[in-house]
Design an enzyme around this catalytic site. Structure first.
Site, PDB file in Angstrom:
ATOM      1  N   GLU A   1      42.005  42.414  45.720  1.00 53.37           N
ATOM      2  CA  GLU A   1      40.923  42.571  44.753  1.00 53.37           C
ATOM      3  C   GLU A   1      40.266  43.951  44.821  1.00 53.37           C
ATOM      4  OE1 GLU A   1      41.813  38.390  45.337  1.00 53.37           O
ATOM      5  OE2 GLU A   1      41.222  39.938  46.800  1.00 53.37           O
TER       6      GLU A   1
ATOM      7  N   PHE B   1      35.844  36.383  44.552  1.00 54.00           N
ATOM      8  CA  PHE B   1      36.541  37.554  45.064  1.00 54.00           C
ATOM      9  C   PHE B   1      35.945  38.846  44.521  1.00 54.00           C
ATOM     10  CE2 PHE B   1      40.334  34.486  45.172  1.00 54.00           C
ATOM     11  CZ  PHE B   1      39.942  34.000  46.406  1.00 54.00           C
TER      12      PHE B   1
END
Length: 347
Positions: free
Chosen positions: A91, A116
């Site tokens: 991410e 995330f």
């Protein structure tokens, strides 16, 4: 730190396959649809809207971190494979790459789960996207309590985190229609945007109110003399259901939908909350800390507007895992729980 989310995603693949084979598992932990039985829905409104936008704008790019299927970005990947970037389970890399593409004139839509983006990639968004005021649209699934998979996947504090980030616009859409309308609207807005995403089969209800999304604008969907519910996201759907339910008890409930959390439409909130004689309730699918409730309370107190004020929100706690209907009832954001709470406040 990465081991648990990775294994969780693999389990999600298996559970989703099982759910497809056994429709009765509709309320299992990882099925994130919040549509009630028989409710009108539209499939993958974000994915379809982004494909349509990309047809008119060649600068639109779709990006994800191993979650294309779970953010409805797979539709974009099929339509525009040359503009689709699968960054893997990374991410931070996703956000850094989106920033670089934006610097080169592209319009990246970066998708992942809200947990995330708000936890793992926060510093990368802060330093590489927000500080430079880059034109990156961060669109994140499983916001708040829309998954029963427990604290590792429940983004109950995402609005507080992104509200606190300078230059960041924050959107919490209610239904499929609003998602479809918000996609071109946030694309037209210059600067970073964080938008919560409802994916899969998404409820459709705002078309009944002749609704049109406008960035930065709150909309009064229903007037009421006894209670005003100020809400965003799925809680607007709940508020409208509560209004119908309480009408049988002669309680008249108004609903003010606030899809843009930042910048907040303070003028509309003050106008509606300042009308005398009714209880003001803020309802949000987010922790009581730092979300819409605190934003509205600050706006009211700063302007000297002091109606009776209450808040329906998730507790400042790590929430349980389980089936969504059970969890929504447990934490007070189901239609039945909200109606009971509001009736109790009215005495």
């Amino acid at each position: 730190m990465a081991a648990r989310p990775r294994s969780a995603r693999r389990r999600e693949d298996r559970m989703s396959t099982a759910a497809a084979q056994k429709p009765k598992l509709k309320t299992s932990a990882m099925i994130a649809s919040i549509a009630a039985e028989g409710q009108r829905t539209k499939s993958a409104p974000f994915g379809h809207a982004l494909v349509e936008l990309a047809g008119a704008r060649p600068d639109v790019i779709g990006m994800t971190a191993d979650l294309g299927k779970y953010t409805d970005l797979h539709l974009f990947a099929k339509a525009y494979p040359e503009r689709y970037y699968q960054m893997g389970m990374a991410e931070q890399l996703l956000m850094g790459a989106a920033a670089g593409l934006a610097k080169e004139g592209a319009l990246p839509f970066a998708t992942t789960y809200a947990v995330f983006a708000s936890r793992r990639a926060y510093d990368f968004i802060h330093q590489t996207i927000a500080e430079d005021d880059l034109n990156v649209k961060i669109v994140c699934a499983l916001p708040g309590l829309t998954t029963g998979y427990g604290p590792s996947h429940q983004a109950t504090e995402d609005l507080a985190l992104f509200r606190a980030m300078p230059n960041m616009t924050v959107i919490d859409p209610c239904d499929a229609l609003e998602i479809e309308q918000a996609v071109p609207a946030i694309a037209a807005h210059k600067g970073p945007v964080y938008m919560r995403l409802l994916r899969g089969n998404v409820p459709l209800l705002l078309d009944e109110y002749d609704y049109k999304f406008e960035l930065g604008k709150a909309k009064l969907l229903r007037d009421g003399r006894d209670v005003l519910v100020i809400s965003s996201g799925i809680m607007t759907m709940r508020a409208l259901e509560v209004a119908q339910a309480l009408a049988d008890d002669r309680v008249d409930v108004g609903v003010l939908h606030v899809p843009t959390i930042k910048p907040l439409d303070i003028a509309t909130i003050l106008r509606e909350a300042g009308r005398s004689g009714r209880l003001v309730v803020v309802a949000e699918n987010h922790t009581t800390i730092g979300g819409l409730g605190e934003a509205v309370a600050t706006a009211l107190l700063s302007a000297g507007v002091t109606p009776p004020f209450r808040q329906i929100a998730l507790p400042d706690a790590f929430l349980d895992a389980g089936a969504l209907p059970t969890l929504h009832e447990r934490y007070g954001i189901s239609t039945e729980a909200m109606a009971k709470t509001i009736k109790g406040w009215l005495g």
